[in-house]
Design a protein around this motif. Structure first.
Motif, short mmCIF file in Angstrom:
data_model
loop_
_atom_site.label_atom_id
_atom_site.label_comp_id
_atom_site.label_asym_id
_atom_site.label_seq_id
_atom_site.Cartn_x
_atom_site.Cartn_y
_atom_site.Cartn_z
N MET A 1 -28.53 -47.98 10.38
CA MET A 1 -28.94 -48.02 8.99
C MET A 1 -29.72 -46.75 8.69
O MET A 1 -30.83 -46.57 9.14
N GLY A 2 -29.13 -45.85 7.93
CA GLY A 2 -29.79 -44.61 7.58
C GLY A 2 -30.70 -44.80 6.38
O GLY A 2 -30.92 -45.90 5.90
N VAL A 3 -31.21 -43.72 5.90
CA VAL A 3 -32.09 -43.75 4.73
C VAL A 3 -31.24 -43.99 3.50
O VAL A 3 -30.20 -43.38 3.32
N GLN A 4 -31.67 -44.88 2.64
CA GLN A 4 -31.01 -45.14 1.38
C GLN A 4 -31.73 -44.32 0.32
O GLN A 4 -32.87 -44.62 -0.01
N PHE A 5 -31.09 -43.31 -0.21
CA PHE A 5 -31.75 -42.44 -1.17
C PHE A 5 -32.09 -43.21 -2.44
O PHE A 5 -31.28 -43.93 -2.98
N GLY A 6 -33.34 -43.08 -2.88
CA GLY A 6 -33.76 -43.72 -4.11
C GLY A 6 -34.31 -45.13 -3.93
O GLY A 6 -34.78 -45.72 -4.87
N GLY A 46 -42.00 -37.50 6.31
CA GLY A 46 -41.43 -36.62 5.29
C GLY A 46 -41.17 -37.30 3.98
O GLY A 46 -41.72 -38.36 3.68
N PHE A 47 -40.27 -36.67 3.20
CA PHE A 47 -39.93 -37.17 1.88
C PHE A 47 -38.51 -36.74 1.53
O PHE A 47 -37.94 -35.86 2.15
N GLY A 48 -37.94 -37.41 0.52
CA GLY A 48 -36.60 -37.10 0.07
C GLY A 48 -36.61 -35.97 -0.95
O GLY A 48 -37.57 -35.78 -1.68
N ASN A 49 -35.52 -35.22 -0.97
CA ASN A 49 -35.34 -34.14 -1.95
C ASN A 49 -34.28 -34.56 -2.95
O ASN A 49 -33.45 -35.43 -2.66
N THR A 53 -31.27 -34.63 0.52
CA THR A 53 -31.64 -34.24 1.88
C THR A 53 -33.07 -34.72 2.11
O THR A 53 -33.72 -35.23 1.20
N LEU A 54 -33.55 -34.58 3.33
CA LEU A 54 -34.92 -34.94 3.68
C LEU A 54 -35.66 -33.69 4.10
O LEU A 54 -35.12 -32.83 4.79
N THR A 55 -36.93 -33.60 3.71
CA THR A 55 -37.84 -32.61 4.28
C THR A 55 -38.69 -33.38 5.27
O THR A 55 -39.34 -34.35 4.90
N LEU A 96 -29.62 -36.95 5.19
CA LEU A 96 -30.17 -38.30 5.23
C LEU A 96 -29.69 -39.11 6.44
O LEU A 96 -30.43 -39.91 6.98
N ASP A 97 -28.43 -38.92 6.84
CA ASP A 97 -27.87 -39.79 7.88
C ASP A 97 -28.40 -39.51 9.28
O ASP A 97 -28.08 -40.22 10.23
#
Length: 151
Positions: A1-6, A46-49, A53-55, A96-97
């Motif tokens: 389960m990767g990051v779900q953007f938003g 970090g945080f999402g862009n 993408t992720l920083t 993200l993945d």
């Protein structure tokens, strides 16, 4: 389960009004070059862009400092670099993945929401003994500044 953007992913560098950042662990599908840079057992924050993408900033205790033996100490060090935008080579922008969000970190502490994923990462890294004791890690406030008294 990767990051779900938003989906509750912080989308900016922590600041005075919102000091929260995300805490991540690598997924099983992480690219080898990204894993080699981050290193096993690292704490990743970090945080999402806006370009999906992720920083991320990470700390793996490459130089075996005793003050960074525990995972939460590494997370705090990486978070402080992220929050203060300090110069470091331990940061990157990636897809993200490569990472799964497992919780949050702020000036007050760490909240882990997916403990099984953190335990899996630390077990793969042979660093189970560095795991936090609970799902909430409170940071002690910094000591007050010492007063200088002239004699």
């Amino acid at each position: 389960m990767g990051v779900q953007f938003g989906q509750d992913l912080p989308l900016q560098r922590p600041d005075e009004t919102d000091s929260r950042a995300a805490v991540f662990v690598p997924t099983a599908t992480i690219k080898e070059d990204v894993l080699n840079a981050v290193r096993k057992g690292a704490a990743v924050v970090g945080f999402g862009n806006h370009d999906h993408t992720l920083t991320i900033y990470y700390e793996s205790n490459r130089f075996s400092e005793p003050t960074l033996a525990k995972w939460e100490q590494k997370a705090r060090k990486a978070y402080e670099r992220l929050r203060d935008n300090l110069p470091t080579t331990s940061k990157m922008v990636c897809k993200l993945d490569n990472f799964e969000q497992i919780g949050y970190i702020s000036n007050k502490g760490i909240t882990i929401r997916r403990r099984a994923s953190l335990d899996r990462w630390l077990e793969q890294s042979e660093a189970q003994d560095s795991a936090p004791e609970g799902d909430n890690v409170a940071f002690a406030p910094p000591p007050p500044p010492k007063k200088i008294v002239a004699d």
